[in-house]
Write a protein that holds these residues in place. Structure first.
Motif, PDB file in Angstrom:
ATOM      1  N   LEU A  70       0.849  -1.192   0.000  1.00  0.00           N
ATOM      2  CA  LEU A  70       0.000   0.000   0.000  1.00  0.00           C
ATOM      3  C   LEU A  70       0.889   1.247   0.000  1.00  0.00           C
ATOM      4  N   GLN A  71       0.517   2.245  -0.757  1.00  0.00           N
ATOM      5  CA  GLN A  71       1.333   3.464  -0.847  1.00  0.00           C
ATOM      6  C   GLN A  71       1.048   4.368   0.347  1.00  0.00           C
ATOM      7  N   CYS A 110      -3.136   5.777   0.264  1.00  0.00           N
ATOM      8  CA  CYS A 110      -3.798   4.478   0.145  1.00  0.00           C
ATOM      9  C   CYS A 110      -5.164   4.453   0.832  1.00  0.00           C
ATOM     10  N   ASP A 111      -5.461   5.487   1.636  1.00  0.00           N
ATOM     11  CA  ASP A 111      -6.749   5.598   2.324  1.00  0.00           C
ATOM     12  C   ASP A 111      -7.018   4.374   3.205  1.00  0.00           C
ATOM     13  N   LEU A 145      -5.329  -3.270   9.783  1.00  0.00           N
ATOM     14  CA  LEU A 145      -5.603  -2.297   8.722  1.00  0.00           C
ATOM     15  C   LEU A 145      -7.083  -2.351   8.332  1.00  0.00           C
ATOM     16  N   TRP A 146      -7.715  -1.177   8.324  1.00  0.00           N
ATOM     17  CA  TRP A 146      -9.150  -1.061   8.162  1.00  0.00           C
ATOM     18  C   TRP A 146      -9.490  -0.106   7.022  1.00  0.00           C
ATOM     19  N   THR A 147     -10.699  -0.219   6.522  1.00  0.00           N
ATOM     20  CA  THR A 147     -11.190   0.733   5.528  1.00  0.00           C
ATOM     21  C   THR A 147     -11.322   2.108   6.177  1.00  0.00           C
ATOM     22  N   TYR A 148     -10.864   3.130   5.480  1.00  0.00           N
ATOM     23  CA  TYR A 148     -11.018   4.498   5.980  1.00  0.00           C
ATOM     24  C   TYR A 148     -12.291   5.098   5.402  1.00  0.00           C
ATOM     25  N   TYR A 149     -13.104   5.681   6.270  1.00  0.00           N
ATOM     26  CA  TYR A 149     -14.356   6.312   5.859  1.00  0.00           C
ATOM     27  C   TYR A 149     -14.259   7.811   6.110  1.00  0.00           C
ATOM     28  N   GLU A 150     -14.431   8.581   5.060  1.00  0.00           N
ATOM     29  CA  GLU A 150     -14.433  10.038   5.211  1.00  0.00           C
ATOM     30  C   GLU A 150     -15.629  10.431   6.072  1.00  0.00           C
ATOM     31  N   PRO A 151     -15.404  11.119   7.191  1.00  0.00           N
ATOM     32  CA  PRO A 151     -16.533  11.450   8.076  1.00  0.00           C
ATOM     33  C   PRO A 151     -17.461  12.483   7.478  1.00  0.00           C
ATOM     34  N   VAL A 152     -18.753  12.319   7.784  1.00  0.00           N
ATOM     35  CA  VAL A 152     -19.779  13.301   7.433  1.00  0.00           C
ATOM     36  C   VAL A 152     -19.981  14.186   8.654  1.00  0.00           C
TER      37      VAL A 152
END
Length: 281
Positions: free
Chosen positions: A22-23, A43-44, A96-103
């Protein structure tokens, strides 16, 4: 974590993701307490980094996430680009987890209750060996009773926390017929508002108990929207949860930022919650 340990934890998270292909050009600390949450870019990825002494907890969290993904639970998922496991590097456990952009909008009490209701339904569909909440209370009580582990806790507050932990744990667990798997700590800090809707994080606290134990971590208005909840039991659980929170803050080796503030605030919250419990608690 203290600055030196934090720097090492960040480097462990970056290096782990990089070695997995992952970058990683940048790492931003999102949360810093007993363990660290990092946003790795571009890599988010959300990297959760804990001292290796917490390896078992990190592995349990990954297993909970794997099981819940199979039943479409409203939880943050593991990163699908890498193997779903804990990686050990330089005395740290890294997942390592999925990153979610917060609302930025707030989650209403009704929506909070709805996502917790759906999460509880998903938890009833998986088979998992998880501790009863009373086991967590027992650990907190040992910290309170051991003056070496909590040397700065005043005697009167030590007595308050011990009586609260012992008494409410026994009262809440007296009838276990409604017990089920729970999130364990679904407070607002563990519920992300994302474009996919609200998602729970920090799954290592999964345990067994009544649904009111979870509702005792949520804002008070949430219980009003949760069908069939016992509101007296929620009040008891809220007081118990604050007592456990306070027990952790008075540990000699607690690493939570602003610990001095939270030591006093935790005790104030215990007293306020006990006032809501009524004379029979």
């Amino acid at each position: 974590m203290e600055p030196v340990e934090l720097r090492l934890a960040v480097e462990a998270g970056r290096a782990t993701a990089s070695e997995l292909g992952l970058q990683v050009d940048d790492a931003t600390v999102i949360q810093n307490s007993d363990r660290v949450a990092l946003h790795l870019a571009p890599c988010d990825v959300l990297a959760r980094v804990a001292p290796s002494g917490h390896l078992a907890d990190s592995a349990f969290e990954v297993e909970v996430a794997r099981r819940l993904a199979d039943v479409d639970a409203p939880v943050a998922g593991l990163d699908p680009r890498v193997e779903a496991r804990v990686h050990v590097r330089d005395a740290f456990a890294v997942s390592l987890w999925t990153y979610y952009e917060p609302v930025r909008s707030e989650i209403s009490p009704a929506d909070y209750a709805d996502v917790l209701l759906r999460h509880h339904a998903a938890l009833r569909r998986i088979d998992l060996d998880a501790p009863h909440f009373t086991e967590r209370v027992a650990v907190a009580l040992r910290q309170v009773n051991d003056r070496e582990h909590s040397p700065e806790l005043p005697d009167s507050d030590r007595e308050l926390l011990a009586e609260t932990l012992r008494g409410l744990s026994a009262a809440i667990s007296a009838d276990r017929t409604g017990d089920q798997l729970l999130h364990g700590e679904p407070h607002p800090g563990n519920l992300l508002n994302t474009r996919r809707g609200p998602l729970f994080v920090d799954l290592a606290t999964c345990c067994r108990g009544p649904i009111e134990f979870d509702l005792g971590h949520a804002p008070e208005e949430v219980g009003q929207h949760y069908p069939g909840a016992d509101h007296d039991l929620i009040h008891q659980c809220r007081a118990l949860n604050w007592a456990m929170f306070s027990a952790w803050r008075w540990r000699r080796d607690d690493n939570m930022p602003a610990r001095r503030h939270w030591r006093l605030e935790g005790l104030n919250q215990v007293r306020a919650a006990l006032d809501h419990c009524g004379p029979h608690s």
